[in-house]
Design a protein around this motif. Sequence first.
Motif, PDB file in Angstrom:
ATOM      1  N   SER A 158       0.842  -1.212   0.000  1.00  0.00           N
ATOM      2  CA  SER A 158       0.000   0.000   0.000  1.00  0.00           C
ATOM      3  C   SER A 158       0.874   1.257   0.000  1.00  0.00           C
ATOM      4  N   ALA A 159       1.934   1.227   0.801  1.00  0.00           N
ATOM      5  CA  ALA A 159       2.843   2.385   0.849  1.00  0.00           C
ATOM      6  C   ALA A 159       3.502   2.607  -0.507  1.00  0.00           C
ATOM      7  N   ALA A 160       3.885   1.538  -1.171  1.00  0.00           N
ATOM      8  CA  ALA A 160       4.509   1.661  -2.492  1.00  0.00           C
ATOM      9  C   ALA A 160       3.525   2.238  -3.501  1.00  0.00           C
ATOM     10  N   GLU A 161       2.282   1.768  -3.465  1.00  0.00           N
ATOM     11  CA  GLU A 161       1.252   2.296  -4.372  1.00  0.00           C
ATOM     12  C   GLU A 161       1.035   3.797  -4.134  1.00  0.00           C
ATOM     13  N   GLU A 162       0.973   4.151  -2.865  1.00  0.00           N
ATOM     14  CA  GLU A 162       0.764   5.560  -2.510  1.00  0.00           C
ATOM     15  C   GLU A 162       1.926   6.434  -2.989  1.00  0.00           C
ATOM     16  N   GLN A 163       3.145   5.957  -2.801  1.00  0.00           N
ATOM     17  CA  GLN A 163       4.316   6.730  -3.230  1.00  0.00           C
ATOM     18  C   GLN A 163       4.367   6.885  -4.744  1.00  0.00           C
ATOM     19  N   LEU A 164       3.941   5.871  -5.450  1.00  0.00           N
ATOM     20  CA  LEU A 164       3.954   5.943  -6.912  1.00  0.00           C
ATOM     21  C   LEU A 164       2.858   6.880  -7.436  1.00  0.00           C
ATOM     22  N   ARG A 165       1.776   7.008  -6.679  1.00  0.00           N
ATOM     23  CA  ARG A 165       0.706   7.935  -7.075  1.00  0.00           C
ATOM     24  C   ARG A 165       1.103   9.391  -6.869  1.00  0.00           C
TER      25      ARG A 165
END
Length: 160
Positions: free
Chosen positions: A152-159
């Motif tokens: 989830s953190a990776a998805e958020e950072q990529l957004r």
Amino acid sequence: HETLPAMGVKLVFKDKKLCFDPPFEEVRKHYYKELKTFIMLPSKFTGVAGEGGDAKELFKKIVDRNSKALVVVFSQAEKLFRKLSEVGDKFEKWVALGSLDDIGAFVEENLKEVEDWENNLRLLKTRARDVDKLESEEKVDCITVDTRGVKSAAEEQLRE
């Protein structure tokens, strides 16, 4: 190691760091406590004679006689913790952007040409698709690592 009780661990990204919850050393401590309980199991046997000293001593000797084999057991335990650490290492690159103090300064310093911007935007799109392919759970012998938090953190950072 497969006969020890199952343990659950979460891999999370907090305070700009990738970490295990509970912390790695607590997992290690709990694991070795369970391992000791398992190894000492024969010393608790009383046999059919009941509480007589001879029968109990016989079972205690099982652990003593096999002490050389314990080197292998502890060696396997350390392999398990190396594998567990590798699970964390595998996800480190996915949250690298979140560990930066100032992403704006990083971008200014590293993206100079239009081509740099284009390449990195393409890379971001590819990474956004690839993050969905990451496993939500990884099993390392008796330890199950829940990776949904770091995913989830990776998805958020990529957004962002």
